[in-house]
Motif scaffolding. Structure first.
Motif, short mmCIF file in Angstrom:
data_model
loop_
_atom_site.label_atom_id
_atom_site.label_comp_id
_atom_site.label_asym_id
_atom_site.label_seq_id
_atom_site.Cartn_x
_atom_site.Cartn_y
_atom_site.Cartn_z
N ALA A 195 0.80 -1.22 0.00
CA ALA A 195 0.00 0.00 0.00
C ALA A 195 0.83 1.27 0.00
O ALA A 195 0.29 2.35 -0.10
CB ALA A 195 -0.93 0.01 1.23
N SER A 196 2.16 1.15 0.10
CA SER A 196 2.99 2.36 0.20
C SER A 196 3.34 2.87 -1.20
O SER A 196 3.01 2.27 -2.21
CB SER A 196 4.27 2.05 0.98
OG SER A 196 5.17 1.30 0.20
N SER A 197 4.08 3.98 -1.21
CA SER A 197 4.52 4.55 -2.49
C SER A 197 5.94 4.11 -2.82
O SER A 197 6.70 4.86 -3.41
CB SER A 197 4.43 6.08 -2.42
OG SER A 197 3.08 6.49 -2.33
N GLY A 198 6.30 2.92 -2.41
CA GLY A 198 7.55 2.36 -2.87
C GLY A 198 8.50 1.90 -1.79
O GLY A 198 9.25 0.96 -2.00
N CYS A 199 8.54 2.55 -0.65
CA CYS A 199 9.50 2.20 0.38
C CYS A 199 9.04 1.00 1.20
O CYS A 199 7.88 0.62 1.18
CB CYS A 199 9.76 3.39 1.28
SG CYS A 199 10.51 4.80 0.41
N ILE A 200 10.00 0.44 1.95
CA ILE A 200 9.71 -0.67 2.85
C ILE A 200 9.45 -0.12 4.23
O ILE A 200 10.29 0.56 4.82
CB ILE A 200 10.90 -1.66 2.89
CG1 ILE A 200 11.11 -2.29 1.51
CG2 ILE A 200 10.68 -2.73 3.95
CD1 ILE A 200 9.93 -3.11 1.01
N ARG A 201 8.30 -0.42 4.77
CA ARG A 201 7.92 0.10 6.08
C ARG A 201 7.85 -1.01 7.11
O ARG A 201 7.44 -2.14 6.80
CB ARG A 201 6.59 0.84 6.01
CG ARG A 201 5.44 0.00 5.46
CD ARG A 201 4.09 0.71 5.55
NE ARG A 201 4.01 1.92 4.74
CZ ARG A 201 2.93 2.70 4.69
NH1 ARG A 201 1.84 2.39 5.39
NH2 ARG A 201 2.92 3.78 3.95
N LEU A 202 8.24 -0.70 8.33
CA LEU A 202 8.16 -1.61 9.46
C LEU A 202 7.42 -0.93 10.59
O LEU A 202 7.37 0.31 10.66
CB LEU A 202 9.56 -2.01 9.97
CG LEU A 202 10.51 -2.75 9.04
CD1 LEU A 202 11.29 -1.78 8.15
CD2 LEU A 202 11.50 -3.58 9.85
N MET A 203 6.85 -1.71 11.49
CA MET A 203 6.27 -1.13 12.69
C MET A 203 7.36 -0.37 13.43
O MET A 203 8.54 -0.76 13.41
CB MET A 203 5.67 -2.23 13.58
CG MET A 203 4.40 -2.83 13.00
SD MET A 203 3.66 -4.15 14.01
CE MET A 203 4.69 -5.56 13.56
#
Length: 226
Positions: A195-203
């Motif tokens: 769902a993001s605009s490309g980056c890797i997200r973590l809690m």
């Protein structure tokens, strides 16, 4: 407000602002064998998601029982020829592996870029930042005019900042900014999704843990596979 150190950046796309998530669709062909199969979980850290104060910010607890077990931080058996300290991101699995000695890895659940906003390749962590300022790319501001005001001056650090509590900036072997980040997010429910605009997200609690393990420099190899 905390003082942030400036860092010179030689971006691949000069028109995009530093620290925004990439909209680069450049894809590299990497074999899936880089991320070996997980055999079993050695330890799971369900108690790591409580309230915590970090640099003066009060991070709220994450209702971890509402997060699928496979996306919670855990040590797993992991087969790879990569050396300890390597980061392997498997975007299909929605997992990030930090390689440990002895055939183990710390595995984190991640959120990834939606179709058309993904990137794959090999890079390294050039630098990292606690409680970063967010500069969305100009292309994102075109799609979402309400964030255009942050392109130049950025959104300051805080609990609602899309980069969360930490950010790690990935550069390619030529020393160029990939515009791709490993970062935290206040949106814990987005973990396991595209769902993001490309980056890797973590809690946020997870990105703080990963950040503490990573040393910037070309020795910290990052492999992103799709």
């Amino acid at each position: 407000m905390r003082i942030r150190n400036a860092f010179p950046v030689f971006g691949l796309i000069a028109t995009l602002a530093l620290a925004g998530c990439s909209t680069n669709s450049d894809r590299a062909s990497l074999e899936d064998k880089a991320a070996g199969p997980t055999v079993q979980t050695a330890q799971i850290f369900d108690d790591a998601y409580g309230v915590r104060t970090d640099a003066g910010y009060a991070l709220p607890a994450i209702p971890i029982q509402r997060v699928k077990p496979e996306f919670r931080r855990q040590i797993v058996s992991f087969e790879t020829t990569e050396r300890p300290g390597t980061i392997i991101v498997n975007t299909r699995e929605r997992h990030l592996y930090y390689v440990l000695p002895g055939g183990k890895a710390m595995r984190y659940g991640i959120g990834v870029g939606k179709q058309g906003f993904a990137w794959a390749g090999t890079a390294y962590v050039a630098w990292k930042q606690e409680w970063p300022t967010w500069h969305p790319p100009k292309e994102m501001a075109v799609r979402k005019p309400d964030i255009a005001k942050y392109v130049e001056d950025g959104m300051g650090p805080g609990l609602t900042n899309p980069l969360g509590a930490r950010a790690m900036y990935l550069f390619n072997e030529k020393g160029q900014d990939t515009l791709f980040r490993l970062h935290g997010t206040p949106e814990w429910a987005s973990i396991g999704t595209a769902a993001s605009s490309g980056c890797i997200r973590l809690m946020n609690q997870d990105v703080i843990d990963l950040y503490s393990r990573v040393r910037p420099g070309k020795a910290t190899k990052v492999i992103v596979i799709q």
